[in-house]
Design an enzyme around this catalytic site. Structure first.
Site, PDB file in Angstrom:
ATOM      1  N   TYR A 119      30.017  -0.516  17.722  1.00 18.61           N
ATOM      2  CA  TYR A 119      29.262   0.110  16.306  1.00 18.61           C
ATOM      3  C   TYR A 119      30.515   0.184  16.136  1.00 18.61           C
ATOM      4  O   TYR A 119      30.915   1.281  15.845  1.00 18.61           O
ATOM      5  CB  TYR A 119      28.696   0.479  16.765  1.00 18.61           C
ATOM      6  CG  TYR A 119      26.986   1.537  15.089  1.00 18.61           C
ATOM      7  CD1 TYR A 119      26.150   0.629  14.744  1.00 18.61           C
ATOM      8  CD2 TYR A 119      28.064   2.654  15.274  1.00 18.61           C
ATOM      9  CE1 TYR A 119      25.851   0.916  13.789  1.00 18.61           C
ATOM     10  CE2 TYR A 119      27.540   3.654  13.820  1.00 18.61           C
ATOM     11  CZ  TYR A 119      26.002   2.597  12.685  1.00 18.61           C
ATOM     12  OH  TYR A 119      25.446   3.001  12.029  1.00 18.61           O
TER      13      TYR A 119
ATOM     14  N   LYS B 264      33.183  12.286  12.850  1.00 17.76           N
ATOM     15  CA  LYS B 264      32.362  12.922  13.163  1.00 17.76           C
ATOM     16  C   LYS B 264      32.548  14.333  14.316  1.00 17.76           C
ATOM     17  O   LYS B 264      33.270  15.370  12.805  1.00 17.76           O
ATOM     18  CB  LYS B 264      32.385  12.373  14.869  1.00 17.76           C
ATOM     19  CG  LYS B 264      30.913  11.306  14.551  1.00 17.76           C
ATOM     20  CD  LYS B 264      30.461  10.344  15.667  1.00 17.76           C
ATOM     21  CE  LYS B 264      29.052   9.366  15.767  1.00 17.76           C
ATOM     22  NZ  LYS B 264      28.980   7.987  15.542  1.00 17.76           N
TER      23      LYS B 264
ATOM     24  N   ASP C  70      38.713   1.793  16.350  1.00 15.95           N
ATOM     25  CA  ASP C  70      37.526   2.452  15.153  1.00 15.95           C
ATOM     26  C   ASP C  70      37.474   4.516  16.138  1.00 15.95           C
ATOM     27  O   ASP C  70      36.911   3.557  17.096  1.00 15.95           O
ATOM     28  CB  ASP C  70      36.251   1.717  14.910  1.00 15.95           C
ATOM     29  CG  ASP C  70      34.860   2.774  14.717  1.00 15.95           C
ATOM     30  OD1 ASP C  70      35.520   3.757  14.490  1.00 15.95           O
ATOM     31  OD2 ASP C  70      34.046   2.364  15.193  1.00 15.95           O
TER      32      ASP C  70
END
Ligand code: PLP
Length: 428
Positions: A144, A267, A239
């Site tokens: 994702y 995050k 990522d």
């Protein structure tokens, strides 16, 4: 435990917010039931609207690595807020957090801050395309990278053919530029590169995957990707929205000793405020506007509250060498405890773990990619999830998510969690 008020609040939310949530996984779609509404949180604990206390293994999907309401972050945000919350002009704190992030992460000279992980990945891919002058990208099934159009693509029957969008609203035109490979399968990558010679701008990957459970790169998979990228003039994009500042100060690049060309963050880097970032060597970063031709912008990018939170978080992680080790030790302890209990009760399972990321799969075989992850028994997972929730343990409401440990968790919290797992599966 009773979740009566949460259910009522959810019913109200459903009337005015699609599905009652502002991000789909929160709706408990894959486990059933209604979501828990949180009122506040401190350290390792969530306090919900019904007065329940929950031990938290999600940590806001990663950011709260040092526990909720971590004082240095809260104080920094309050102090900043008193001085104005947004200017749309440069501030010194942006340079401070950039300097710190660059000092912690290997192999990057410059960093650009955005507002989410989605934005970071979207911008990184645009930069890769602009820099290489090529259009296609390779991503991996089950990884994702946020919800921008290029990433919402599933394979057709043959991975070499064009992908087809897995959300309406993503055009065929966009889908045809995203090629889908299999995680941990270097041959699937080679096949795509051969079939699309000279057309691939970048390979984007979660270097440790966290969005199909926690999946580790095996047999030097990342090193092999590095070699392929060098051979074919393809940029390697890591990522690290989940893994950055979580698995090590320098993320997976440091942990597995592999260099990426562009690294994406989110995050943890925002300490719980909306922050994303992408970074690379000067040669690539100087391609961005206003220095270079690749456009990227944001009214609230580098927002002072967000930068203050991020700076306080990174400072805490940078100052204490032992945090990552403590987290890894706690995660290992949890892994061993859960394994023992599941083995004792004859529950078929596989547990994956690295650093402070862990996932429990009710699957027979090793879980190494999306396919093997999808083989997990979802009925057992639902029983596990609701059994834990009823005993005040909050784990991810989907078998396709990693758990994220936070360093406020005590060994007694871990023991309670292991005991709760035993209660669910105990053969009486
Ligand atoms: C969460 C996540 C994203 C998206 O970040 P948002 O802040 O939710 O937009 C991208 N990549 C990975 C690996 C993630 O875990």
């Amino acid at each position: 435990m009773i979740y009566k008020r949460s259910s009522a609040l959810f019913a109200n939310a459903e009337k005015v917010i699609p599905g009652g949530v502002n991000s789909p996984v929160r709706a408990f779609g894959s486990v059933g039931g209604t979501p828990v509404f949180v009122k506040e949180a401190k350290g390792a604990y969530l306090y919900d609207e019904d007065g329940n206390t929950l031990i938290d293994y999600i940590a806001s999907w990663g950011p709260m690595i040092l526990g909720h309401a971590f004082a240095p972050v809260v104080d920094a945000v309050i102090e900043k807020a008193k001085k104005g919350t947004s200017f749309g002009m440069p501030t010194e704190i942006e340079t401070k957090i950039a300097e710190l992030a660059i000092s912690m992460v290997p192999n990057i000279d410059k960093i650009r801050f955005v507002n989410s992980g989605t934005e970071a990945c979207m911008s990184a891919v645009r930069l890769a395309r602009g820099y290489t002058g090529k259009d296609k990208i390779i991503k991996f099934a089950g990884c994702y990278h946020g919800h921008s159009d290029s990433f919402l693509i599933q394979a057709g029957s043959g991975a070499v053919t064009f992908g087809s969008p897995n959300s309406p609203g993503v055009t065929q035109g966009t889908a045809k530029d995203t090629l889908l490979a299999k995680y941990n399968d270097i041959e699937s990558v080679k096949t795509l590169i051969e079939a699309n010679k000279g057309e691939i701008a970048c390979i984007i990957i979660e270097p440790v995957a966290g969005n199909m459970g926690c999946i580790l790169p095996l047999d030097n998979f990342l090193q092999k990707l590095r070699v392929l990228c060098d051979e074919h003039n393809i940029l390697l994009v890591f990522d690290e929205v989940m893994t950055g500042f979580r698995l090590a100060k320098g993320g997976v690049q440091e942990l597995y000793n592999v260099k990426a060309d562009i690294v994406c963050f989110g995050k943890v880097i925002g300490g719980g405020l909306p922050v994303g970032a992408f970074a690379a060597k000067n040669e690539i970063m100087n391609y961005l506007a206003p220095l270079g031709p690749v456009y990227q912008a944001g009214t609230l990018s580098g927002n002072p509250l967000a930068m203050a939170a991020g700076l306080a978080m990174l400072t805490a992680l940078n100052e204490d060498e032992s945090i990552f080790e403590e987290l890894a030790n706690k995660t290992e302890y949890l892994h061993k405890g859960l394994s023992q209990v599941l083995i004792k009760n004859n529950v078929t399972h596989t547990i994956n773990r690295v650093g402070s990321m862990i996932s429990v799969h009710f699957a027979e075989d090793a879980v190494v990619d999306f396919e093997s992850s999808a083989k997990g028994n979802n009925d057992t997972f639902k029983k596990f999830f609701h059994g834990m929730l009823n005993q005040g343990i909050y784990i991810a409401p989907s078998a396709f998510e990693s758990w994220f440990l936070n360093n406020a968790l005590s060994y007694s919290d871990l023991d309670k969690t292991i005991a709760a797992c035993n209660t669910i599966f105990e053969v009486k």
